[in-house]
Motif scaffolding. Structure first.
Motif, PDB file in Angstrom:
ATOM      1  N   ASN A 224      44.314  47.963  40.634  1.00  0.00           N
ATOM      2  CA  ASN A 224      44.947  46.949  41.464  1.00  0.00           C
ATOM      3  C   ASN A 224      45.763  47.655  42.550  1.00  0.00           C
ATOM      4  O   ASN A 224      46.925  47.983  42.332  1.00  0.00           O
TER       5      ASN A 224
ATOM      6  N   PRO B 213      49.617  45.738  43.570  1.00  0.00           N
ATOM      7  CA  PRO B 213      50.220  45.003  42.453  1.00  0.00           C
ATOM      8  C   PRO B 213      51.544  44.335  42.829  1.00  0.00           C
ATOM      9  O   PRO B 213      52.311  44.864  43.629  1.00  0.00           O
ATOM     10  N   SER B 214      51.785  43.191  42.233  1.00  0.00           N
ATOM     11  CA  SER B 214      53.082  42.529  42.361  1.00  0.00           C
ATOM     12  C   SER B 214      54.071  43.206  41.417  1.00  0.00           C
ATOM     13  O   SER B 214      53.682  44.026  40.575  1.00  0.00           O
TER      14      SER B 214
ATOM     15  N   ASP C  80      52.912  42.520  38.014  1.00  0.00           N
ATOM     16  CA  ASP C  80      51.767  43.362  37.655  1.00  0.00           C
ATOM     17  C   ASP C  80      52.241  44.756  37.244  1.00  0.00           C
ATOM     18  O   ASP C  80      51.753  45.332  36.264  1.00  0.00           O
TER      19      ASP C  80
ATOM     20  N   ASP D  21      54.015  44.584  33.877  1.00  0.00           N
ATOM     21  CA  ASP D  21      53.049  44.367  32.809  1.00  0.00           C
ATOM     22  C   ASP D  21      52.272  45.655  32.500  1.00  0.00           C
ATOM     23  O   ASP D  21      52.130  46.034  31.338  1.00  0.00           O
TER      24      ASP D  21
END
Length: 154
Positions: free
Chosen positions: A115, A118-119, A122, A125
């Protein structure tokens, strides 16, 4: 029976017990000490390596699992230490004691491969399985975000 492991782009043969944890093969047999022993029970993430690009905990992964697969350690991420994450880690002084940081970087590299934008959620996580006793989590997130903002490709 010998096991063939492709480690950091180089093929290695292992003639020992294939149930040996990959961590001990890396550290004791090959002298690659960047991958750290933390808890030994796959709970801290200090031993994170990549197997075919995905993060794996080397303390609980038998050498047999690595047969014919691409294994990347922190030494193979960038032999010169100039991977964008390693640069960001230095620029933002992420490490405090530093013990967990190779595992943190390896987990972050896998995240950015999967990714690239990513946020915060994210990042949290993905990094959740890697513990830092010094609590440098805000700096870890900032370093990952710096790599993203610069558009660097890990």
């Amino acid at each position: 029976m010998a096991t063939t492991v492709i480690l950091n782009g180089t093929e290695h043969r292992f003639d020992g017990d294939t149930e040996m944890p990959l961590l001990w093969y890396l550290r004791d047999e090959l002298g690659l000490t960047g991958t750290k022993f933390g808890c030994g029970i796959a709970q801290c993430g200090a031993c994170t390596v990549h197997i075919d690009g995905a993060p794996a905990l080397a303390c609980q992964t038998p050498v047999a699992v690595a047969e014919g697969r691409q294994i990347t350690t922190i030494e193979g991420l960038s032999p010169t230490g100039d991977h964008p994450l390693q640069v960001a880690w230095r620029e933002l002084n992420v490490a405090q004691c530093g013990y967990c940081q190779t595992g943190q970087i390896m987990r972050a590299a896998a995240l950015l491969q999967e990714n690239p934008r990513p946020s915060d959620a994210d990042i949290d996580d993905a990094m959740n399985g890697n513990l830092c006793r010094c609590g440098t989590y805000p700096r870890i997130r900032a370093a990952i975000k710096q790599v993203v903002s610069k558009g660097s490709r890990p």
